[in-house]
Design a protein around this motif. Structure first.
Motif, PDB file in Angstrom:
ATOM      1  N   HIS A 139       0.855  -1.186   0.000  1.00  0.00           N
ATOM      2  CA  HIS A 139       0.000   0.000   0.000  1.00  0.00           C
ATOM      3  C   HIS A 139       0.885   1.228   0.000  1.00  0.00           C
ATOM      4  CE1 HIS A 139      -3.667   2.292   0.689  1.00  0.00           C
ATOM      5  NE2 HIS A 139      -2.933   3.053   1.479  1.00  0.00           N
TER       6      HIS A 139
ATOM      7  N   LEU B 110      -7.119  10.661  -4.284  1.00  0.00           N
ATOM      8  CA  LEU B 110      -7.408  11.326  -3.012  1.00  0.00           C
ATOM      9  C   LEU B 110      -6.659  12.653  -3.052  1.00  0.00           C
ATOM     10  CD1 LEU B 110      -8.769  10.535  -0.277  1.00  0.00           C
ATOM     11  CD2 LEU B 110      -6.518   9.800   0.492  1.00  0.00           C
TER      12      LEU B 110
ATOM     13  N   TYR C 181     -14.703   7.501   6.703  1.00  0.00           N
ATOM     14  CA  TYR C 181     -13.874   8.328   5.806  1.00  0.00           C
ATOM     15  C   TYR C 181     -14.699   9.494   5.257  1.00  0.00           C
ATOM     16  CZ  TYR C 181     -10.143   9.909   3.009  1.00  0.00           C
ATOM     17  OH  TYR C 181      -9.147  10.715   2.515  1.00  0.00           O
TER      18      TYR C 181
ATOM     19  N   ARG D  59     -14.981  12.013   7.927  1.00  0.00           N
ATOM     20  CA  ARG D  59     -13.694  12.727   8.124  1.00  0.00           C
ATOM     21  C   ARG D  59     -13.536  13.800   7.062  1.00  0.00           C
ATOM     22  NH1 ARG D  59      -9.544   8.173   7.586  1.00  0.00           N
ATOM     23  NH2 ARG D  59      -7.995   9.805   7.850  1.00  0.00           N
TER      24      ARG D  59
ATOM     25  N   LEU E 164      -6.183   7.796  12.893  1.00  0.00           N
ATOM     26  CA  LEU E 164      -7.317   7.574  11.984  1.00  0.00           C
ATOM     27  C   LEU E 164      -6.833   7.117  10.601  1.00  0.00           C
ATOM     28  CD1 LEU E 164      -9.624  10.624  12.888  1.00  0.00           C
ATOM     29  CD2 LEU E 164      -9.807   8.254  13.693  1.00  0.00           C
ATOM     30  N   ILE E 165      -5.721   7.681  10.126  1.00  0.00           N
ATOM     31  CA  ILE E 165      -5.161   7.253   8.824  1.00  0.00           C
ATOM     32  C   ILE E 165      -4.722   5.791   8.920  1.00  0.00           C
ATOM     33  CG2 ILE E 165      -3.256   7.578   7.187  1.00  0.00           C
ATOM     34  CD1 ILE E 165      -3.344  10.587   7.799  1.00  0.00           C
TER      35      ILE E 165
ATOM     36  N   SER F  72      -7.725   3.515   8.944  1.00  0.00           N
ATOM     37  CA  SER F  72      -8.393   3.515   7.642  1.00  0.00           C
ATOM     38  C   SER F  72      -7.631   2.646   6.645  1.00  0.00           C
ATOM     39  CB  SER F  72      -8.498   4.961   7.145  1.00  0.00           C
ATOM     40  OG  SER F  72      -8.911   5.008   5.813  1.00  0.00           O
ATOM     41  N   ILE F  73      -6.320   2.870   6.556  1.00  0.00           N
ATOM     42  CA  ILE F  73      -5.516   2.091   5.587  1.00  0.00           C
ATOM     43  C   ILE F  73      -5.518   0.610   5.967  1.00  0.00           C
ATOM     44  CG2 ILE F  73      -3.142   1.654   4.802  1.00  0.00           C
ATOM     45  CD1 ILE F  73      -2.626   4.677   4.987  1.00  0.00           C
TER      46      ILE F  73
ATOM     47  N   LYS G 121      -8.670  -1.997   5.676  1.00  0.00           N
ATOM     48  CA  LYS G 121      -8.910  -2.606   4.353  1.00  0.00           C
ATOM     49  C   LYS G 121      -7.880  -3.708   4.084  1.00  0.00           C
ATOM     50  CE  LYS G 121      -9.037   1.692   3.229  1.00  0.00           C
ATOM     51  NZ  LYS G 121      -9.108   3.069   2.777  1.00  0.00           N
TER      52      LYS G 121
HETATM   53  N1  URA Z   1      -5.721   6.295   2.547  1.00  0.00           N
HETATM   54  C1  URA Z   1      -6.779   5.725   3.180  1.00  0.00           C
HETATM   55  O1  URA Z   1      -7.294   4.701   2.760  1.00  0.00           O
HETATM   56  N2  URA Z   1      -7.245   6.329   4.283  1.00  0.00           N
HETATM   57  C2  URA Z   1      -6.704   7.456   4.803  1.00  0.00           C
HETATM   58  O2  URA Z   1      -7.171   7.917   5.817  1.00  0.00           O
HETATM   59  C3  URA Z   1      -5.612   8.035   4.124  1.00  0.00           C
HETATM   60  C4  URA Z   1      -5.126   7.416   2.999  1.00  0.00           C
END
Ligand code: URA
Length: 435
Positions: A83, A115, A166, A169, A180-181, A184-185, A188
């Protein structure tokens, strides 16, 4: 048991939540028992007080479990993914997944859309005519088993808590928080059923992490969260102070990746080094290779034999795309040449300025509902350190509508800084590797 309101009251005052409370909160977010206002309050408090390592780990696990997941065990191959935190011209995934699959790994790659100023792998691959990114988890599992890889978008049932949080946010100004980042990453990635993860943390003016201190904070948080979940993780920090490779856009990046996969001698040196370093780390994590030298040999073999290039084309076919239709479709799109405004040495190519110019031309989204122009983009013919003379072609710009080309060309021209002094020796694009 405390109510959500009582928990939020605690959080406002800086108290840490127990893992069971984090899990109850995430379940409530997905099932509608926690309101958007309550979730927003949590997010803001998390930004103000920061999450503890234990809270970040609990949030990540709860978000990963909030929907479906891929089963571990992919036809006997170790499942390892990569990632990236996002950069300009970052088309590494397009080369890396087929290379890693050609070396014997299973790569269940679930990617995001663009993003902010950075492009997304989903948008890039969707520029291939007919290519489908929205496959259900059952079909993805079959592809992984048969071909050792797939490249797909996050399906609605994968980590749904992340999609809800997300979006909140995004509208509550709470995107930029390390905990939180991380959650989130990794939520998944945890749902992909991995045996290992390599993180490419981009550092520099074209990245979200602008300096090494910020990158180190995120790297530490990701490493600790993976450790807590028992997921082996290697972090590679790479420079993002210029576009990675020659192309920035969607279709133009796919073409650059395809050409580079066909023959590694065509790959831009930075793109080659970042891609091979990340694949080598994946092979070490997955136990396919025991030493760095062995991993480097294996990657070289998979690349130079065109085994990875063949897998790339098989993926396109299996996921409904047509390479020949795409080439024919985009062949006649308008383009223009960007010329050097002076003579000297290229001192810098500003990645943010390039990204903004491509975004303005339609290559990215300003709001979620924007339609992307798949061809809007730029292909550089020069690199930092090259000598140029006034009037020499620097790049070619592309777009569906010829009317946007003058502004795009002007934006690219302004992003290229030409100096009279010789360029300084530059550090490697690979800044650090944490195993
Ligand atoms: N990528 C993500 O999937 N989530 C984040 O918060 C930042 C980058």
């Amino acid at each position: 048991m405390k109510s959500i309101k009582e928990l939020l009251n605690d959080k406002r005052q800086g108290a840490a939540w127990a893992p069971a409370d984090v899990e109850r909160f995430v379940r409530g977010v997905v099932h509608g028992e926690v309101s958007a206002a309550q979730a927003g309050a949590f997010l803001m408090a998390a930004c103000i007080h920061d999450l503890t390592d234990a809270e970040t780990a609990a949030l990540t696990t709860a978000m990963a479990r909030s929907g479906g997941h891929l089963e571990r065990g992919s036809g006997g191959r170790p499942a390892v993914d990569k990632h990236s935190t996002g950069g300009v011209g970052d088309k590494v995934s397009l080369l890396l997944a087929p290379l890693a699959a050609a070396c014997g790994l299973a790569v269940p790659m679930i990617s995001g859309r663009g993003l902010g100023h950075t492009g997304g792998t989903v948008d890039k691959l969707e520029s291939i005519r007919g290519f489908r990114m929205d496959l259900p988890l059952t079909e993805l599992a079959q592809l992984l088993h048969a071909d050792g890889m797939f490249m797909a978008a996050q399906s609605p049932d994968l980590a749904p808590a992340d999609r809800i949080l997300y979006a909140l946010r995004d509208v509550t100004g709470t995107v930029e928080n390390v905990g939180l980042i991380t959650a989130s990453i990794l939520s998944k990635k945890f749902a992909e059923g991995l045996d290992g993860l390599v993180m490419d943390i981009k550092v520099g003016s074209g990245a979200f992490m602008k300096d090494s201190a910020q990158a180190e904070r995120l790297a530490t948080s990701i490493k600790r969260t993976c450790d807590a979940a028992g997921l082996p993780c290697t972090i590679v920090c790479t420079r993002m102070d210029r576009p990675l490779g020659a192309a920035v856009g969607n279709w133009v990046e796919v073409v650059e990746a395809e050409v580079a996969l066909q023959d590694p001698s065509y790959a831009h040196p930075d793109l080659h080094l970042v891609t091979s370093t990340l694949v080598e780390e994946m092979l070490l994590l997955g136990g396919i290779c025991a030493t760095e030298d062995e991993a480097a040999d294996r990657v070289h073999q998979a690349w130079s034999s065109q085994a990875a290039w063949k897998i790339f084309h098989r993926m396109i076919e299996r996921q409904g795309g047509s390479w020949s239709d795409s080439i024919a479709h985009y062949a006649a799109t308008p383009q223009a040449v960007v010329e050097a405004t002076g003579s000297g040495v290229i001192a810098a190519i500003d990645p943010m300025a390039v990204a903004q110019a491509v975004l303005q031309a339609g290559g990215g989204r300003r709001v979620e509902t924007d339609r992307i122009d798949p061809v809007a983009g730029v292909v550089f013919q020069v690199d930092v350190g090259d000598e140029v003379t006034r009037g020499q072609p620097l790049a070619t710009v592309h777009a569906e509508q010829a009317s946007v080309l003058p502004d795009l060309a002007a934006g690219i021209q302004a992003a290229v800084h030409i100096a009279t002094a010789p360029a300084e020796q530059e550090p490697s694009v690979i800044l650090d590797v944490w195993r």
